[in-house]
Design an enzyme around this catalytic site. Sequence first.
Site, PDB file in Angstrom:
ATOM      1  N   LYS A  21       0.824  -1.271   0.076  1.00  0.00           N
ATOM      2  CA  LYS A  21       0.030  -0.182   0.211  1.00  0.00           C
ATOM      3  C   LYS A  21       0.944   1.365   0.048  1.00  0.00           C
ATOM      4  CE  LYS A  21      -4.383  -1.575   0.395  1.00  0.00           C
ATOM      5  NZ  LYS A  21      -5.415  -1.237  -0.732  1.00  0.00           N
ATOM      6  N   GLU A  37      -1.964  -1.209  -9.244  1.00  0.00           N
ATOM      7  CA  GLU A  37      -3.302  -1.255  -8.917  1.00  0.00           C
ATOM      8  C   GLU A  37      -3.876   0.428  -8.668  1.00  0.00           C
ATOM      9  OE1 GLU A  37      -6.868  -2.874  -5.908  1.00  0.00           O
ATOM     10  OE2 GLU A  37      -4.770  -3.643  -5.788  1.00  0.00           O
ATOM     11  N   ASP A  41      -9.636  -0.949 -10.006  1.00  0.00           N
ATOM     12  CA  ASP A  41     -10.066  -1.145  -8.625  1.00  0.00           C
ATOM     13  C   ASP A  41     -11.202  -0.195  -8.513  1.00  0.00           C
ATOM     14  OD1 ASP A  41     -10.908  -2.067  -6.277  1.00  0.00           O
ATOM     15  OD2 ASP A  41      -9.218  -1.479  -5.202  1.00  0.00           O
TER      16      ASP A  41
END
Length: 385
Positions: free
Chosen positions: A171, A226, A251
């Site tokens: 992340k 992503e 996403d």
Amino acid sequence: MIATPVKIESVETILVDVPTIRPHRLSVATMNCQTLVLVRIRCADGVVGVGEGTTIGGLAYGEESPESIKVNIDTYFAPLLKGLDATRPGAAMATLRGLFQGNRFARSAVETALFDAQAQRLGVPLSELFGGRIRDSVDVAWTLASGDTTRDIDEAERVFEAKRHRVFKLKIGSRALADDVAHVVAIQKALQGRGEVRVDVNQAWTESEAIWAGKRFADASVALIEQPIAAENRAGLKRLTDLAQVPIMADEALHGPADAFALASARAADVFAVKIAQSGGLSGAANVAAIALAANIDLYGGTMLEGAVGTIASAQLFSTFGELKWGTELFGPLLLTEEILTEPLRYENFVLHLPQGPGLGITLDWDKIDRLRRDTRKGASITMN
């Protein structure tokens, strides 16, 4: 033979606050606690179905919060559902969609509970209602989100040695761009040859930042990027997909079949992250997957950091996908400090094994849930970045 109608007797929504094993740092929020939104539907034949509509970071991730999901189910969905035929989940959900706008997470929780009840009634796993399993287990990635490079490397080493995960999603997006890139490259070097590294930016970058970072990630052999830019910037996502040397995954840009069709038509992603809650339910997620497969777009089984109910519901559906090239990230229960099942989900040899029993195939520990539910324990802990 047409099933004998069975009335829905009650719909109950429960907020369950569970601390996380460590702070989980995203570009939009830092989570120290996850609020599970559980739905329990009781039917006249004694069957009880459960579902989950958990989101991430309160209102930080999307337009629904745990509190709004509960209020909308209790106030609007439940009165309408009571008395409907539980043996016809599709008809019940069509009624909700016809009368209420949005509320994808709330609808997903209700639909999961209805399908769980119907699969139990038929004596089959929930996956059988979606064509049957192609696989009995799914690969599971682990998310590294402490924000500390050394700590993330140590954490990756531990779960790899335990044969729990060998794919790691980092992340990033909350720090300076160069710092994020250095963080990723350091972890990739530490794990090279043993684990695969992917990144999730959660929309934090501009298009030019994504291009700059993407080149460096390609040089470092990062496997996947992503949602690097804002979800609504489909044109930018297409440009990145065309330019990138690393596959781009959509996403937050995917809110169900309509978005999937638009993205697929534009070739604006290489991979779709399929999430049942974000798609408005199991049926919506199945349609997202079908669109991706028809467009030759790869699939990835995403998570909203759900607990055991949402996790295994997702796994039941993902097990039916003909292609699941990028595996899943159904690690949510492992991030929580409390177990809400009488028998935990089985994570072993880098995969999550699906249970064989009817419905979701799990048994909830309702005594534990009663102790953790919001009306006896206050305070989801979320820090906004």
